[in-house]
Write an enzyme that holds these catalytic residues in place. Structure first.
Site, PDB file in Angstrom:
ATOM      1  N   ASP A  21       0.951  -1.013   0.169  1.00 12.21           N
ATOM      2  CA  ASP A  21       0.386   0.209   0.064  1.00 12.21           C
ATOM      3  C   ASP A  21       0.847   1.110  -0.201  1.00 12.21           C
ATOM      4  O   ASP A  21       1.487   1.865   0.792  1.00 12.21           O
ATOM      5  CB  ASP A  21      -0.677  -0.409   1.111  1.00 12.21           C
ATOM      6  CG  ASP A  21      -1.916   1.217   1.179  1.00 12.21           C
ATOM      7  OD1 ASP A  21      -1.676   2.715   0.681  1.00 12.21           O
ATOM      8  OD2 ASP A  21      -2.710   1.202   2.403  1.00 12.21           O
ATOM      9  N   LEU A  22       0.762   2.220  -0.944  1.00  7.98           N
ATOM     10  CA  LEU A  22       1.792   3.169  -1.003  1.00  7.98           C
ATOM     11  C   LEU A  22       1.492   3.981   0.240  1.00  7.98           C
ATOM     12  O   LEU A  22      -0.329   4.169   0.473  1.00  7.98           O
ATOM     13  CB  LEU A  22       1.570   3.633  -2.825  1.00  7.98           C
ATOM     14  CG  LEU A  22       2.466   3.490  -3.708  1.00  7.98           C
ATOM     15  CD1 LEU A  22       3.896   3.417  -3.490  1.00  7.98           C
ATOM     16  CD2 LEU A  22       1.998   1.760  -3.607  1.00  7.98           C
ATOM     17  N   TYR A  26      -1.049  10.069  -3.368  1.00  7.04           N
ATOM     18  CA  TYR A  26      -1.421  11.331  -4.259  1.00  7.04           C
ATOM     19  C   TYR A  26      -0.709  11.834  -3.900  1.00  7.04           C
ATOM     20  O   TYR A  26       0.071  13.118  -4.591  1.00  7.04           O
ATOM     21  CB  TYR A  26      -3.178  11.281  -4.071  1.00  7.04           C
ATOM     22  CG  TYR A  26      -4.075  11.003  -4.874  1.00  7.04           C
ATOM     23  CD1 TYR A  26      -4.178  10.242  -5.484  1.00  7.04           C
ATOM     24  CD2 TYR A  26      -5.333  11.662  -4.758  1.00  7.04           C
ATOM     25  CE1 TYR A  26      -5.380   9.447  -6.182  1.00  7.04           C
ATOM     26  CE2 TYR A  26      -6.602  11.187  -5.914  1.00  7.04           C
ATOM     27  CZ  TYR A  26      -6.253   9.533  -5.635  1.00  7.04           C
ATOM     28  OH  TYR A  26      -7.345   8.900  -6.513  1.00  7.04           O
ATOM     29  N   ARG A  58      -0.268  15.318   8.541  1.00 10.80           N
ATOM     30  CA  ARG A  58      -0.878  14.419   9.659  1.00 10.80           C
ATOM     31  C   ARG A  58      -0.762  14.627  10.770  1.00 10.80           C
ATOM     32  O   ARG A  58      -1.071  14.238  11.864  1.00 10.80           O
ATOM     33  CB  ARG A  58      -0.527  12.847   8.877  1.00 10.80           C
ATOM     34  CG  ARG A  58      -1.796  12.161   7.968  1.00 10.80           C
ATOM     35  CD  ARG A  58      -1.280  11.372   7.458  1.00 10.80           C
ATOM     36  NE  ARG A  58      -1.962  11.039   5.792  1.00 10.80           N
ATOM     37  CZ  ARG A  58      -2.654   9.550   5.388  1.00 10.80           C
ATOM     38  NH1 ARG A  58      -2.487   9.073   5.767  1.00 10.80           N
ATOM     39  NH2 ARG A  58      -2.422   9.799   4.411  1.00 10.80           N
ATOM     40  N   ASP A 115      -3.361   2.497  -5.410  1.00 11.76           N
ATOM     41  CA  ASP A 115      -1.785   2.152  -4.772  1.00 11.76           C
ATOM     42  C   ASP A 115      -1.870   0.709  -3.953  1.00 11.76           C
ATOM     43  O   ASP A 115      -1.244   0.724  -3.142  1.00 11.76           O
ATOM     44  CB  ASP A 115      -2.282   3.833  -4.002  1.00 11.76           C
ATOM     45  CG  ASP A 115      -2.675   3.122  -2.321  1.00 11.76           C
ATOM     46  OD1 ASP A 115      -3.744   2.415  -2.348  1.00 11.76           O
ATOM     47  OD2 ASP A 115      -2.089   4.176  -1.823  1.00 11.76           O
ATOM     48  N   GLU A 116      -2.306   0.060  -3.855  1.00 11.55           N
ATOM     49  CA  GLU A 116      -2.839  -1.571  -3.299  1.00 11.55           C
ATOM     50  C   GLU A 116      -2.378  -2.862  -4.221  1.00 11.55           C
ATOM     51  O   GLU A 116      -2.838  -2.733  -5.631  1.00 11.55           O
ATOM     52  CB  GLU A 116      -4.164  -2.032  -2.500  1.00 11.55           C
ATOM     53  CG  GLU A 116      -4.061  -0.492  -1.210  1.00 11.55           C
ATOM     54  CD  GLU A 116      -5.082  -1.071  -0.711  1.00 11.55           C
ATOM     55  OE1 GLU A 116      -5.551  -1.377  -0.038  1.00 11.55           O
ATOM     56  OE2 GLU A 116      -5.994   0.185  -0.345  1.00 11.55           O
TER      57      GLU A 116
END
Ligand code: DGT
Ligand code: MG
Length: 576
Positions: A21-22, A26, A58, A115-116
């Site tokens: 998973d990136l 985006y 985040r 992205d996975e």
């Protein structure tokens, strides 16, 4: 213990599955295009929300799918970048997918959204397990090719690479079977790390989960993010790992199942896996009854998921998508010139996507049209697949007050026609092709869908190309069913996530729907998506991934056969 509630037998325990998973996908794409943004808090804006944000943001409390205003309040320095155009994200996604695919021996490489990616590396691991020299584990060699023993990397086979769950070292497994499984997962962890490094060489960091099935690999990867990996060593006994998770974390357990479980447990509180798994009222049979009307065997399936059992295979890689669909939402288009402009815009994007996804770009960058006088005729790009059908979908505009309980397909109507072959002519200017397609095909379809042109109020336009040349549609039973189910499931997950995060925003439904159809399962162009089937999908019917119709479960097979008929001019069946 009730015999129906015996711990279920595990399947596929000898597999090794990697899930990538990136990180903040985006945002990483935008950062790589503008490296100065890497150290700043960055949010990727789509309409009035953040599709995602980088990890710097985040740290300030900014979250994915947060409203812009709220994000700015938490982090006044937040830099906003526009994320409406998905093309750059799709391009990166394709590159990363191709990279991972190039390492696979068995071709089992499945995308989940943009992205996975899942990889079944059981064969590579088995090969390397046989090569291990147990007297010199510290200096082991991981072979990446059966033909070329020098292609590989050195590694220390005494230790699992990256994080391990459970965190404390386990007591050494007693029997040889367990020991082998530990070694297989250990090898998987080193391969996962190596592949993450390869992805980083393209400029992208990622998280990876390593386990024995897709469900556990995905959940394991979630444990340590970003730029990290987690191996679930206790895959054979996953209860302590799964039990604390909220049910919403389990792919395949949707809102209706959650509600059914609450009803069985006579509670209104949010449940964990442990609550559901251990409650005496919950059994495969009780679940089947509680989810009455759903797919046959749904009770058993949910029961297995609660126990961490997922026998679904990682799907074989595909080079081209099954369909490409672009849509946009509007606040009520009333006259034909607006409709025409909308169709031109969408069709232009669609053609661009077709060039990116369906042209073989291995020979030279794709920038059609190529002049007929090109000095390099032999290096012209080649179509890898040509869709045969074009479909237009429209939906009236509904004011926000009317949208509360919308089903994804509410108000949508579709018509299809053969896709004219001139669309594949790379020597013709793209603008001319778009004009011709809008005038000659899409506007006639639009008029037949909306005959009263004096009373137009269009809220959505979607143009989709389907029925790829050379593609076999899995008409028989479960495959086509699974494909339908996947599409709708992820759509619903996205819609729910969105509604939960932004319950009162004006644009929410329209925006969510735009996202869903531009990228159901995060990417509508690919059917290499969520394998997990949401029980909720079976209550009223399932959505056909080829034409978007909602079909009663009993009619799915017949509908699949209908798609297999070669086209003459074909109008979508209306009875469902
Ligand atoms: P992560 O994996 O937590 O580090 O963060 P992301 O940004 O990679 O999130 P992920 O993996 O859930 O989704 C990949 C990309 O897909 C993300 O960068 C933006 C887009 N995306 C995911 N979910 C939604 C959604 O519900 N709405 C919209 N508009 N975009 C989404
Ligand atoms: Mg991600």
């Amino acid at each position: 213990m009730d015999s129906k509630r015996k711990a279920p037998r595990r399947k596929g325990d000898d597999r090794v599955i990697l899930h990538f998973d990136l990180d903040c996908f985006y945002a990483q794409c935008i950062e790589n295009a503008n490296p100065s943004l890497k150290t700043l808090p960055l949010g990727i804006k789509q309409k009035s929300i953040l599709a995602t944000c980088n990890y710097v943001a985040r740290k300030h409390g900014v979250k994915k799918l947060m409203g812009i205003q709220e994000a700015k309040r938490l982090c006044p320095d937040l830099v906003l970048a526009d994320g409406e155009d998905l093309s750059p994200f799709r391009d990166v996604s394709k590159r990363i997918y191709s990279l991972l695919k190039s390492y696979s021996w068995n071709g089992r490489v499945e995308r989940l959204g943009l992205d996975e990616v899942f990889l079944d590396v059981t064969d590579i691991v088995a090969y390397n397990l046989a090569l291990l020299n147990h007297h010199n584990l510290e200096h082991s060699w991981f072979c990446l090719s059966r033909e070329d023993p020098e292609k590989g990397f050195e590694f220390d086979a005494r230790e699992v690479k990256g994080c391990v769950w459970p965190p404390e070292p386990e007591p050494r497994p007693q029997d040889e079977g367990d020991d082998n499984q530990r070694l297989r997962l250990l090898l998987g962890s080193h391969l996962g790390f190596h592949l993450r490094q390869q992805i980083e060489s393209l400029g992208y960091t990622s998280a990876c989960g390593i386990s024995t099935n897709k469900l556990l690999a995905k959940l394991a990867g979630d444990k340590n993010k970003p730029r990290n990996q987690t191996t679930l060593l206790s895959s054979a006994h996953p209860a302590p790992f799964l039990d604390p998770l909220p049910l919403s974390k389990i792919p395949g357990i949707g809102s209706k199942t959650k509600q059914a479980l609450k009803t069985l447990l006579k509670t209104d509180e949010d449940l964990t896996v442990h609550n559901a798994r251990t409650h005496p009222a919950v059994s495969p049979f009780a679940l089947e009854r509680a989810l009455d009307g759903g797919e046959k065997g749904i009770g058993q399936k949910v029961w297995l998921l609660l126990h961490g059992i997922d026998s679904s295979e990682v799907k074989p890689a595909r080079d081209i998508p099954r369909q490409i669909s672009i849509e946009d939402t509007y606040r009520g288009l009333t006259d034909l010139s607006q409709i025409r402009a909308g169709l031109v815009q969408i069709t232009t994007s669609l053609l661009k996507r077709m060039h990116v996804d369906l042209l073989d770009d291995s020979e030279q960058p794709v920038t059609p049209p190529f002049p007929s006088s090109s000095p390099f005729p032999s290096s012209k790009p080649r179509w890898l697949g040509q869709p045969k059908t074009i479909r237009l979908t429209t939906r009236p505009y509904y004011p926000p007050s009317e949208r509360d309980d919308f089903e994804y397909n509410h108000g949508r109507a579709s018509k299809s026609a053969p896709l004219p072959r001139y669309i594949f002519d790379l020597a013709t200017n793209t603008g001319m092709i778009v004009e011709r397609l809008v005038e000659g095909t899409l506007l006639p379809l639009f008029h037949s869908l909306n005959p009263d042109s004096n009373n137009l109020r269009i809220g959505l336009l979607n143009v989709c190309v389907i029925n790829m040349d050379g593609e076999k549609h899995a008409a028989g039973g479960s495959d086509i069913m699974a494909a339908f189910q996947r599409q709708k499931e992820v759509g619903e997950i996205r819609a729910v996530a969105f509604a939960e995060e932004r319950p009162n925003h004006l644009d929410d439904v329209a925006f969510a729907s735009q996202q869903l159809d531009m990228e159901p399962a995060k990417d509508s162009d690919s059917d290499e998506e969520a394998e997990w089937v949401d029980d909720d999908d079976h209550q009223d019917g399932v959505r056909c991934h080829l034409c978007g119709c909602v079909i009663p479960v009993f009619a799915v097979e017949a509908h699949g056969r209908w798609h297999e008929l070669d086209e003459g001019y074909r109008v979508e069946p209306r009875w469902w």
